[in-house]
Design a protein around this motif. Sequence first.
Motif, short mmCIF file in Angstrom:
data_model
loop_
_atom_site.label_atom_id
_atom_site.label_comp_id
_atom_site.label_asym_id
_atom_site.label_seq_id
_atom_site.Cartn_x
_atom_site.Cartn_y
_atom_site.Cartn_z
N THR A 24 0.83 -1.21 0.00
CA THR A 24 0.00 0.00 0.00
C THR A 24 0.87 1.27 0.00
O THR A 24 0.49 2.28 -0.58
CB THR A 24 -0.94 0.03 1.22
N GLY A 25 2.05 1.17 0.63
CA GLY A 25 2.96 2.31 0.62
C GLY A 25 3.48 2.62 -0.77
O GLY A 25 3.59 3.78 -1.17
N LEU A 26 3.80 1.57 -1.51
CA LEU A 26 4.23 1.76 -2.90
C LEU A 26 3.10 2.36 -3.74
O LEU A 26 3.35 3.21 -4.59
CB LEU A 26 4.68 0.42 -3.49
N PHE A 27 1.87 1.90 -3.46
CA PHE A 27 0.73 2.44 -4.21
C PHE A 27 0.55 3.93 -3.94
O PHE A 27 0.20 4.69 -4.84
CB PHE A 27 -0.54 1.67 -3.84
N VAL A 28 0.78 4.35 -2.70
CA VAL A 28 0.67 5.77 -2.36
C VAL A 28 1.63 6.60 -3.20
O VAL A 28 1.29 7.70 -3.66
CB VAL A 28 0.95 5.98 -0.86
N HIS A 29 2.84 6.07 -3.45
CA HIS A 29 3.85 6.83 -4.18
C HIS A 29 3.71 6.69 -5.70
O HIS A 29 4.04 7.62 -6.43
CB HIS A 29 5.25 6.38 -3.77
N LEU A 30 3.21 5.55 -6.16
CA LEU A 30 3.18 5.28 -7.60
C LEU A 30 1.79 5.39 -8.21
O LEU A 30 1.66 5.52 -9.43
CB LEU A 30 3.74 3.88 -7.89
N ASP A 32 -2.23 6.78 -8.96
CA ASP A 32 -2.83 8.05 -9.36
C ASP A 32 -3.14 8.87 -8.11
O ASP A 32 -3.83 8.39 -7.20
CB ASP A 32 -4.12 7.78 -10.13
N PRO A 33 -2.63 10.11 -8.00
CA PRO A 33 -2.82 10.92 -6.79
C PRO A 33 -4.27 11.07 -6.36
O PRO A 33 -4.58 11.02 -5.17
CB PRO A 33 -2.19 12.26 -7.16
N ARG A 34 -5.15 11.26 -7.33
CA ARG A 34 -6.57 11.43 -6.98
C ARG A 34 -7.14 10.15 -6.39
O ARG A 34 -7.89 10.19 -5.40
CB ARG A 34 -7.36 11.84 -8.23
N THR A 35 -6.80 9.01 -7.00
CA THR A 35 -7.28 7.73 -6.49
C THR A 35 -6.73 7.47 -5.10
O THR A 35 -7.44 7.00 -4.21
CB THR A 35 -6.87 6.59 -7.43
N VAL A 36 -5.45 7.77 -4.91
CA VAL A 36 -4.82 7.59 -3.60
C VAL A 36 -5.54 8.44 -2.55
O VAL A 36 -5.86 7.95 -1.46
CB VAL A 36 -3.32 7.96 -3.66
N ASP A 38 -8.57 9.61 -2.58
CA ASP A 38 -9.93 9.11 -2.35
C ASP A 38 -9.92 7.88 -1.44
O ASP A 38 -10.77 7.73 -0.56
CB ASP A 38 -10.60 8.77 -3.68
N LEU A 39 -8.95 6.97 -1.66
CA LEU A 39 -8.87 5.76 -0.84
C LEU A 39 -8.48 6.09 0.59
O LEU A 39 -9.03 5.52 1.54
CB LEU A 39 -7.86 4.78 -1.45
N LEU A 40 -7.54 7.00 0.75
CA LEU A 40 -7.14 7.40 2.10
C LEU A 40 -8.29 8.08 2.83
O LEU A 40 -8.52 7.83 4.02
CB LEU A 40 -5.92 8.32 2.05
N ALA A 41 -9.01 8.95 2.12
CA ALA A 41 -10.15 9.63 2.73
C ALA A 41 -11.23 8.63 3.13
O ALA A 41 -11.86 8.77 4.18
CB ALA A 41 -10.71 10.67 1.76
N ALA A 42 -11.45 7.62 2.28
CA ALA A 42 -12.47 6.61 2.58
C ALA A 42 -12.06 5.71 3.74
O ALA A 42 -12.91 5.11 4.39
CB ALA A 42 -12.72 5.76 1.33
N SER A 43 -10.75 5.62 4.00
CA SER A 43 -10.24 4.78 5.09
C SER A 43 -10.07 5.54 6.39
O SER A 43 -9.65 4.95 7.40
CB SER A 43 -8.89 4.17 4.69
N SER A 44 -10.36 6.83 6.39
CA SER A 44 -10.14 7.66 7.56
C SER A 44 -11.06 7.27 8.71
O SER A 44 -12.26 7.08 8.52
CB SER A 44 -10.36 9.13 7.20
N THR A 45 -10.48 7.19 9.90
CA THR A 45 -11.28 6.83 11.08
C THR A 45 -11.86 8.07 11.74
O THR A 45 -11.71 8.30 12.94
CB THR A 45 -10.42 6.06 12.10
N ASP A 46 -12.52 8.90 10.95
CA ASP A 46 -13.21 10.05 11.53
C ASP A 46 -14.60 9.62 12.01
O ASP A 46 -15.04 8.50 11.76
CB ASP A 46 -13.31 11.19 10.52
N VAL A 47 -15.27 10.51 12.69
CA VAL A 47 -16.57 10.18 13.29
C VAL A 47 -17.58 9.75 12.24
O VAL A 47 -18.32 8.78 12.42
CB VAL A 47 -17.11 11.38 14.10
N SER A 48 -17.60 10.46 11.12
CA SER A 48 -18.58 10.16 10.08
C SER A 48 -18.43 8.73 9.57
O SER A 48 -19.41 7.98 9.50
CB SER A 48 -18.42 11.16 8.92
#
Length: 217
Positions: A24-30, A32-36, A38-48
């Motif tokens: 997953t770390g390699l994917f973050v660097h290599l 597509d920035p927008r896809t990365v 979106d995936l990080l935002a979707a994985s965020s442990t925020d209240v929502s």
Amino acid sequence: MVRSAPTPASAPFTLAYALVLLGTGLFVHLGDPRTVHDLLAASSTDVSHLFQRPLLTLLASAVWVVGGFVSLYLPALLLVLTPLERRIGGLRTAGVFLLGHVLATLLTELPVAASVALGHLPHSSLRRLDYGVSYGLIACAGALAVLLRPRARWALVGGTAVLLTVSSLTGVVDPLTGWGHVLALLTGLGCWPYVRRGARRRATAAPADAAADRANG
């Protein structure tokens, strides 16, 4: 450093988890920035996200490492989880990691939810970018510390506390995450009956397994 490297025989959980984080770390660097993003935002442990899909969010947030594959969290994970798994086994190590990850997340995010409900914080506080392995890693560091001799134990706990303090004071992490790190460390230290029992069982089983191997050989 060689002794810190996990192997399929000695630390299968740590090895498998490190490979997942490396991928997953390699994917973050290599990737597509927008896809990365979106995936990080979707994985965020925020209240929502925790209210919408708690289990998936908690699991997804733990497969990303802040900083990608060049992050210092990766070698730190190997240095902490490998000796812990060798002492107590993979299942118990995974249990400590998940307990620290889940408890620290919930104990920091639920007060945010309550503050928003009471009008003390804006609704924008329900969404924030929060992911990574730090809570679970720090909990495992606390659990490993209780298995070490006193001098090494206090060196590990003290060193971890200093790093957490410096990170908070220098703004490397936000205050909420800083409190989560403290809670994760306390969670790991609080696991001492669980990890010591596992270490005793593993130490007792090792001579028996060696004797069985000699008999079969």
